[in-house]
Design a protein around this motif. Structure first.
Motif, PDB file in Angstrom:
ATOM      1  N   ASP A  12       0.865  -1.179   0.000  1.00  0.00           N
ATOM      2  CA  ASP A  12       0.000   0.000   0.000  1.00  0.00           C
ATOM      3  C   ASP A  12       0.907   1.235   0.000  1.00  0.00           C
ATOM      4  OD1 ASP A  12      -2.412   1.479   0.195  1.00  0.00           O
ATOM      5  OD2 ASP A  12      -2.114   1.676   2.356  1.00  0.00           O
ATOM      6  N   VAL A  13       0.989   1.934  -1.149  1.00  0.00           N
ATOM      7  CA  VAL A  13       1.923   3.046  -1.322  1.00  0.00           C
ATOM      8  C   VAL A  13       1.221   4.374  -1.079  1.00  0.00           C
ATOM      9  CG1 VAL A  13       3.443   4.220  -2.966  1.00  0.00           C
ATOM     10  CG2 VAL A  13       3.297   1.717  -2.956  1.00  0.00           C
ATOM     11  N   LYS A  14       1.831   5.235  -0.299  1.00  0.00           N
ATOM     12  CA  LYS A  14       1.325   6.590  -0.056  1.00  0.00           C
ATOM     13  C   LYS A  14       2.173   7.569  -0.854  1.00  0.00           C
ATOM     14  CE  LYS A  14      -0.601   5.679   4.509  1.00  0.00           C
ATOM     15  NZ  LYS A  14      -0.597   6.085   5.915  1.00  0.00           N
ATOM     16  N   ALA A  15       3.315   7.975  -0.336  1.00  0.00           N
ATOM     17  CA  ALA A  15       4.195   8.908  -1.047  1.00  0.00           C
ATOM     18  C   ALA A  15       4.828   8.207  -2.246  1.00  0.00           C
ATOM     19  CB  ALA A  15       5.278   9.429  -0.106  1.00  0.00           C
ATOM     20  N   LEU A  20       4.935   5.944  -9.298  1.00  0.00           N
ATOM     21  CA  LEU A  20       5.011   4.492  -9.453  1.00  0.00           C
ATOM     22  C   LEU A  20       3.946   3.996 -10.435  1.00  0.00           C
ATOM     23  CD1 LEU A  20       6.652   2.096  -8.391  1.00  0.00           C
ATOM     24  CD2 LEU A  20       5.008   1.892  -6.531  1.00  0.00           C
ATOM     25  N   ALA A  21       2.750   4.558 -10.375  1.00  0.00           N
ATOM     26  CA  ALA A  21       1.683   4.177 -11.315  1.00  0.00           C
ATOM     27  C   ALA A  21       2.085   4.525 -12.752  1.00  0.00           C
ATOM     28  CB  ALA A  21       0.380   4.873 -10.939  1.00  0.00           C
ATOM     29  N   VAL A  65       4.829  -1.851   7.815  1.00  0.00           N
ATOM     30  CA  VAL A  65       6.146  -1.558   7.229  1.00  0.00           C
ATOM     31  C   VAL A  65       6.804  -0.445   8.043  1.00  0.00           C
ATOM     32  CG1 VAL A  65       7.352  -0.761   5.161  1.00  0.00           C
ATOM     33  CG2 VAL A  65       5.331  -2.234   4.932  1.00  0.00           C
ATOM     34  N   SER A  66       8.004  -0.713   8.528  1.00  0.00           N
ATOM     35  CA  SER A  66       8.756   0.304   9.276  1.00  0.00           C
ATOM     36  C   SER A  66       9.802   0.980   8.399  1.00  0.00           C
ATOM     37  CB  SER A  66       9.416  -0.314  10.506  1.00  0.00           C
ATOM     38  OG  SER A  66      10.255  -1.382  10.137  1.00  0.00           O
ATOM     39  N   LYS A  67      10.233   0.301   7.331  1.00  0.00           N
ATOM     40  CA  LYS A  67      11.243   0.863   6.432  1.00  0.00           C
ATOM     41  C   LYS A  67      11.150   0.153   5.095  1.00  0.00           C
ATOM     42  CE  LYS A  67      16.286   1.357   6.172  1.00  0.00           C
ATOM     43  NZ  LYS A  67      17.539   1.019   6.882  1.00  0.00           N
ATOM     44  N   LEU A  68      11.288   0.914   4.016  1.00  0.00           N
ATOM     45  CA  LEU A  68      11.256   0.356   2.661  1.00  0.00           C
ATOM     46  C   LEU A  68      12.478   0.852   1.919  1.00  0.00           C
ATOM     47  CD1 LEU A  68       9.520  -1.186   0.533  1.00  0.00           C
ATOM     48  CD2 LEU A  68       8.562   1.015  -0.079  1.00  0.00           C
ATOM     49  N   GLU A  69      13.257  -0.072   1.384  1.00  0.00           N
ATOM     50  CA  GLU A  69      14.468   0.288   0.631  1.00  0.00           C
ATOM     51  C   GLU A  69      14.287  -0.086  -0.828  1.00  0.00           C
ATOM     52  OE1 GLU A  69      18.083  -1.322   2.360  1.00  0.00           O
ATOM     53  OE2 GLU A  69      17.081  -1.435   4.318  1.00  0.00           O
TER      54      GLU A  69
END
Length: 71
Positions: A12-15, A20-21, A65-69
């Motif tokens: 689930d992407v916010k920023a 990305l779309a 999710v706490s961190k995404l790289e």
């Protein structure tokens, strides 16, 4: 800890969701995603709840999710 396996997840992407779309706007609808469009990621977080029902093959669980790289 129980051993778990998975070959599919939904993020689930916010920023950055609009960019990305656009990145995937020309992706073929059928078949595997072309390698040139794939974006490698590492997700840090934890499973904290059940998300769906067991369909006899798999079951969805919620991940915070706490961190995404990205690379």
């Amino acid at each position: 800890m129980t051993t778990i396996t998975s070959n599919f997840a939904i993020l689930d992407v916010k920023a950055g969701r609009h960019r990305l779309a656009r990145h995937f706007s020309n992706r073929p609808r059928l078949g595997e995603c072309p390698e040139k469009l794939r974006i490698p990621i590492v997700i840090h977080g934890y499973i904290d709840d059940i998300h769906g029902h067991d369909d006899g093959v798999s079951q969805e669980f919620q991940i915070t999710v706490s961190k995404l790289e990205t690379s």
